[in-house]
Design a protein around this motif. Structure first.
Motif, PDB file in Angstrom:
ATOM      1  N   UNK A 283       0.333  -1.395   0.534  1.00  0.00           N
ATOM      2  CA  UNK A 283      -0.033   0.337   0.085  1.00  0.00           C
ATOM      3  C   UNK A 283       1.050   0.848  -0.174  1.00  0.00           C
ATOM      4  N   UNK A 284       0.636   2.289  -0.138  1.00  0.00           N
ATOM      5  CA  UNK A 284       0.842   3.939  -0.363  1.00  0.00           C
ATOM      6  C   UNK A 284      -0.183   4.483   0.640  1.00  0.00           C
ATOM      7  N   UNK A 285       0.577   5.846   2.215  1.00  0.00           N
ATOM      8  CA  UNK A 285      -0.783   6.816   2.466  1.00  0.00           C
ATOM      9  C   UNK A 285       0.136   7.792   1.254  1.00  0.00           C
TER      10      UNK A 285
ATOM     11  N   UNK B 168      -5.470  -7.401 -10.110  1.00  0.00           N
ATOM     12  CA  UNK B 168      -4.812  -6.877  -9.022  1.00  0.00           C
ATOM     13  C   UNK B 168      -5.956  -5.991  -7.995  1.00  0.00           C
ATOM     14  N   UNK B 169      -6.545  -6.727  -7.740  1.00  0.00           N
ATOM     15  CA  UNK B 169      -7.305  -6.039  -5.996  1.00  0.00           C
ATOM     16  C   UNK B 169      -7.096  -4.431  -5.784  1.00  0.00           C
ATOM     17  N   UNK B 170      -7.450  -3.781  -5.874  1.00  0.00           N
ATOM     18  CA  UNK B 170      -7.033  -3.004  -5.634  1.00  0.00           C
ATOM     19  C   UNK B 170      -8.071  -1.749  -4.633  1.00  0.00           C
ATOM     20  N   UNK B 171      -8.053  -0.747  -3.731  1.00  0.00           N
ATOM     21  CA  UNK B 171      -8.993  -0.392  -2.884  1.00  0.00           C
ATOM     22  C   UNK B 171      -7.505   1.333  -2.603  1.00  0.00           C
ATOM     23  N   UNK B 172      -8.932   2.267  -2.830  1.00  0.00           N
ATOM     24  CA  UNK B 172      -8.352   4.006  -2.040  1.00  0.00           C
ATOM     25  C   UNK B 172      -9.706   4.204  -1.172  1.00  0.00           C
ATOM     26  N   UNK B 173      -9.202   5.020  -0.272  1.00  0.00           N
ATOM     27  CA  UNK B 173      -9.411   6.122   0.781  1.00  0.00           C
ATOM     28  C   UNK B 173      -9.005   7.116   0.374  1.00  0.00           C
TER      29      UNK B 173
ATOM     30  N   UNK C  33      -5.430   6.025   1.301  1.00  0.00           N
ATOM     31  CA  UNK C  33      -4.268   5.552   1.242  1.00  0.00           C
ATOM     32  C   UNK C  33      -4.604   4.061   0.303  1.00  0.00           C
ATOM     33  N   UNK C  34      -3.672   4.095   0.003  1.00  0.00           N
ATOM     34  CA  UNK C  34      -3.842   2.875  -1.505  1.00  0.00           C
ATOM     35  C   UNK C  34      -3.702   1.502  -1.263  1.00  0.00           C
ATOM     36  N   UNK C  35      -4.600   0.367  -0.922  1.00  0.00           N
ATOM     37  CA  UNK C  35      -4.086  -0.670  -0.743  1.00  0.00           C
ATOM     38  C   UNK C  35      -4.284  -1.512  -1.835  1.00  0.00           C
ATOM     39  N   UNK C  36      -3.498  -2.594  -1.883  1.00  0.00           N
ATOM     40  CA  UNK C  36      -3.348  -3.031  -3.309  1.00  0.00           C
ATOM     41  C   UNK C  36      -2.706  -4.987  -3.381  1.00  0.00           C
ATOM     42  N   UNK C  37      -3.522  -5.731  -3.751  1.00  0.00           N
ATOM     43  CA  UNK C  37      -3.456  -7.579  -3.365  1.00  0.00           C
ATOM     44  C   UNK C  37      -2.191  -7.447  -4.175  1.00  0.00           C
TER      45      UNK C  37
ATOM     46  N   UNK D  78      -8.838 -14.567  -0.521  1.00  0.00           N
ATOM     47  CA  UNK D  78      -9.953 -13.516   0.091  1.00  0.00           C
ATOM     48  C   UNK D  78     -10.287 -12.970   0.947  1.00  0.00           C
ATOM     49  N   UNK D  79     -10.532 -13.508   2.234  1.00  0.00           N
ATOM     50  CA  UNK D  79     -10.157 -13.351   3.931  1.00  0.00           C
ATOM     51  C   UNK D  79      -9.372 -11.793   4.087  1.00  0.00           C
ATOM     52  N   UNK D  80      -8.618 -12.423   3.599  1.00  0.00           N
ATOM     53  CA  UNK D  80      -7.300 -11.338   3.965  1.00  0.00           C
ATOM     54  C   UNK D  80      -7.470 -10.120   3.619  1.00  0.00           C
ATOM     55  N   UNK D  81      -8.350  -9.885   2.300  1.00  0.00           N
ATOM     56  CA  UNK D  81      -8.539  -8.472   1.821  1.00  0.00           C
ATOM     57  C   UNK D  81      -9.416  -8.360   2.512  1.00  0.00           C
ATOM     58  N   UNK D  82     -10.309  -9.140   2.591  1.00  0.00           N
ATOM     59  CA  UNK D  82     -11.726  -8.533   2.923  1.00  0.00           C
ATOM     60  C   UNK D  82     -11.360  -8.030   4.866  1.00  0.00           C
ATOM     61  N   UNK D  83     -10.238  -8.301   5.127  1.00  0.00           N
ATOM     62  CA  UNK D  83     -10.222  -7.969   6.535  1.00  0.00           C
ATOM     63  C   UNK D  83      -9.760  -6.941   6.787  1.00  0.00           C
TER      64      UNK D  83
END
Length: 331
Positions: A25-27, A164-169, A189-193, A224-229
């Motif tokens: 990830x990145x902040x 690539x599963x990716x999430x931004x907040x 914050x960026x999260x990426x598997x 999937x569980x790790x990503x969801x958590x």
């Protein structure tokens, strides 16, 4: 926290990894960079918000890519906000800052001052362009405008184009430090598997909006569980933790992900920077004949050009530009 320690994290991108979850990830926090980007133009508030979000996404994505030269994001729409364009230039040497620039094209008469900024884009697409410099073939990928925000569009791009599963907040807006003028500030914050061995891992039908892939189509089982958590933990972040001066990015990671074993790497400074130059202006005019150049010449006898990103103004002798130039620029 002192003002000095606060400023130490402004205009930086901090890479990290969640060792327990196999997630990187990145902040990012943008302050002076964003102010310099926006002060070049007198944008309406809705356009400023779109430029701020796109610049923040560009900083997060650009730092996550092994970039030799430039990453560009382009948002093109049929609504009043016609174009948002950003460039991220990777550092030329270790320890040097990355550079960001941005600009927008819009139809002022069609803007709705009471509407959500994202709705001003209308139907369109988000394009990601990666140029690794001379001798390399540029890469580009697009995803439709959907999902309610540019962050959601970027998440769809990574799921669809890169799998690539990716999430931004992210959050952004005008901020004021006591004793200082009102200015723009953004944080996210960026999260990426972590990438899998094969880029073609999705199974079955896509479940996202418009038949596009989502993280659920790519990850299953423990992954999937790790990503969801990790995403549930990110959901607890507060706007002031992302953008405010009282929480350092390292402390934020501990607050959010202490059970995921966060590990941080060297922070990347980011500065405002433009790549325009008189030489590039001349190169862009080199395809025109003397007749074409004459049509571009002002009554004062000069050819002018303005950079849309930084506002730089260039004045050239018409006899020195175009493929039929009569004399060299140095004459």
């Amino acid at each position: 926290m002192t003002i000095g320690s606060q400023l130490a994290w402004d205009d930086t991108v901090l890479p990290f990894q969640l060792d327990r979850s196999d997630i990187r990830g990145r902040v990012a926090r943008l302050d002076g960079v964003l102010d310099q980007v926006l002060k070049q133009h007198a944008y309406p508030p809705q356009i400023e918000a779109l430029v701020a979000e796109t610049a923040l996404l560009t900083a997060l994505i650009g730092q996550a890519i092994k970039l030799r030269w430039k990453l560009s994001l382009q948002v093109r729409g049929k609504g009043p906000a016609r174009l948002i364009a950003t460039d991220y230039y990777g550092p030329s040497e270790d320890g040097q800052p990355a550079r960001i620039r941005a600009y927008a094209s819009f139809d002022k008469d069609r803007l709705d001052p009471h509407a959500d900024p994202f709705s001003q884009i209308g139907e369109g697409y988000l394009a990601v362009l990666i140029d690794q410099g001379e001798g390399n073939v540029p890469y580009s990928g697009i995803t439709p405008i959907a999902g309610g925000s540019l962050s959601a569009c970027a998440e769809t791009y990574f799921a669809q184009s890169e799998q690539l599963p990716t999430r931004f907040a992210v959050t952004f807006g005008r901020s004021q430090t006591p004793g200082q003028p009102l200015h723009w500030r953004a944080g996210g914050v960026m999260l990426q598997h972590m990438p899998k061995a094969s880029p073609f891992v999705a199974q079955g039908a896509a479940t996202g909006e418009g038949g596009l892939l989502t993280h659920a189509d790519i990850l299953s089982g423990d992954e999937g569980e790790n990503w969801n958590r990790a995403n549930l933990l990110l959901d607890t972040v507060e706007e002031m933790e992302l953008i405010g001066p009282s929480v350092q990015p390292t402390d934020l990671l501990v607050r959010l992900f202490h059970e995921e074993q966060p590990r941080v790497f060297d922070a990347q400074p980011v500065r405002f920077g433009c790549s325009c130059s008189e030489e590039k202006v001349r190169n862009s005019l080199s395809i025109y004949s003397a007749k074409d150049i004459a049509h571009m010449t002002t009554p004062e006898g000069i050819v002018t050009a303005d950079c849309q990103f930084c506002g730089a103004h260039y004045e050239l002798d018409p006899a020195t530009v175009g493929f039929e130039a009569e004399k060299s620029p140095d004459a």
